[in-house]
Scaffold this active site. Structure first.
Site, PDB file in Angstrom:
ATOM      1  N   ASP A 175       0.869  -1.182   0.000  1.00  0.00           N
ATOM      2  CA  ASP A 175       0.000   0.000   0.000  1.00  0.00           C
ATOM      3  C   ASP A 175       0.909   1.236   0.000  1.00  0.00           C
ATOM      4  O   ASP A 175       1.785   1.369   0.850  1.00  0.00           O
ATOM      5  CB  ASP A 175      -0.899   0.010   1.235  1.00  0.00           C
ATOM      6  CG  ASP A 175      -1.864   1.182   1.217  1.00  0.00           C
ATOM      7  OD1 ASP A 175      -2.962   1.042   0.633  1.00  0.00           O
ATOM      8  OD2 ASP A 175      -1.516   2.239   1.782  1.00  0.00           O
ATOM      9  N   ASP A 218      -4.493   2.361  -4.583  1.00  0.00           N
ATOM     10  CA  ASP A 218      -3.027   2.439  -4.581  1.00  0.00           C
ATOM     11  C   ASP A 218      -2.424   1.198  -3.942  1.00  0.00           C
ATOM     12  O   ASP A 218      -1.341   1.247  -3.349  1.00  0.00           O
ATOM     13  CB  ASP A 218      -2.552   3.701  -3.854  1.00  0.00           C
ATOM     14  CG  ASP A 218      -3.034   3.756  -2.399  1.00  0.00           C
ATOM     15  OD1 ASP A 218      -3.900   2.924  -2.037  1.00  0.00           O
ATOM     16  OD2 ASP A 218      -2.557   4.615  -1.636  1.00  0.00           O
TER      17      ASP A 218
END
Length: 298
Positions: A175, A218
């Protein structure tokens, strides 16, 4: 005589000379036919008779001597219908038929080739369209990486292969740290460019036997196949963090980016895709809660 038409001489002989006509009527020649050959070079005619009929020659000569030019012209008009059927004409017709047949076959062959070529082109187009649809269905439209659907298929295949071989594999759940700041400050265009850059960075960091996908937003997932220990996963995580720290600008705009990474090992941390993803996701959040820019494993 081959190639010559035979004509009844009766009407002309009757008009030309009575003695010859009477002789033929009373004689044994009820079906007699004579061959008239027209010599086009000198416009003369000759009558041929069989050797057994030589007694008719004097009568024919006397009769022909009495025919004037007008009667000769009339005879030419009525009888000059000679057709010579030679072997050359036969072969010429045969060759013409052969050429026409070959032309027809050639036209059919060309039509078949054209239709076959168009069919191949159409098949290739459809296959390309189908492949494109499959690619779109299984890949992220921003980064070009595999999407979550394809990732789940790869994880299921990896489980079967490693379970059969009694080997291990690991997944890295990544992440990005700082991505939201870049996206909010510079907009989605710069954010998408950053995602593409990270995708290229991850692809350049793995082996040919490994696999990387965009999980969503993301978040990214890397599948590392055929591992003996988790150490290879840790070294890869350190490499990713180092490369991300070197990204300082996107489209001439300053950025600061890093990542929080959770590492899960099969079968130590889970025996199914769901268990492994859940474990790696939990470890990633643990790394993020303590400031990010690090990796965690059990």
């Amino acid at each position: 005589m081959k190639g010559l038409k035979m004509y009844p001489l009766w009407p002309a002989i009757t008009r030309a000379g009575l003695p010859l006509a009477e002789k033929l009527k009373k004689g044994q020649y009820p079906s007699l036919k004579l061959s008239l050959i027209a010599d086009l070079a000198d416009q003369q005619s000759r009558i041929g008779i069989f050797s057994g009929l030589t007694e008719l020659k004097p009568l024919i000569d006397r009769t022909l001597a009495t025919i004037d030019k007008a009667t000769q012209q009339e005879l030419y008009q009525k009888w000059n219908d000679v057709q010579l059927n030679t072997d050359n004409q036969f072969y010429q017709r045969w060759m013409n038929s052969l050429i026409i047949g070959l032309l027809i076959v050639s036209v059919i062959a060309v039509m078949v080739l054209v239709v076959n070529r168009r069919l191949k082109i159409e098949i290739a187009r459809r296959e390309a369209a189908e492949n494109k649809l499959v690619f779109i269905a299984n890949h992220d439209n921003v980064t070009g990486l595999a999407n979550r659907t394809l990732l789940e298929q790869e994880l299921a295949s990896a489980k079967k292969l490693h379970q059969k071989a009694n080997t291990k594999f690991a997944i890295l759940f990544i992440d990005l740290d700082g991505f939201k700041v870049v996206n909010d400050e510079y907009g989605h265009d710069v954010g998408d460019q950053l995602l593409k850059l990270v995708a290229d960075l991850l692809k350049s960091s793995i082996r040919n036997t490994d696999f990387v996908a965009r999980f969503g937003g993301d978040e990214f997932v890397i599948l590392l196949n055929n591992l003996d220990t988790i150490d290879h996963g840790k070294r890869l995580a350190d490499t990713v963090l180092k490369k991300l720290s070197q990204v300082t600008a996107i489209d001439d705009k300053p950025v600061q980016i890093s990542a929080s990474i959770g590492i899960a090992m099969y079968p130590d941390d889970g025996t199914t895709s769901e268990e492994l993803l859940k474990c790696a996701d939990l470890l990633m959040y643990q790394a993020k809660r303590v400031g990010g820019h690090r990796h965690r494993n059990n």
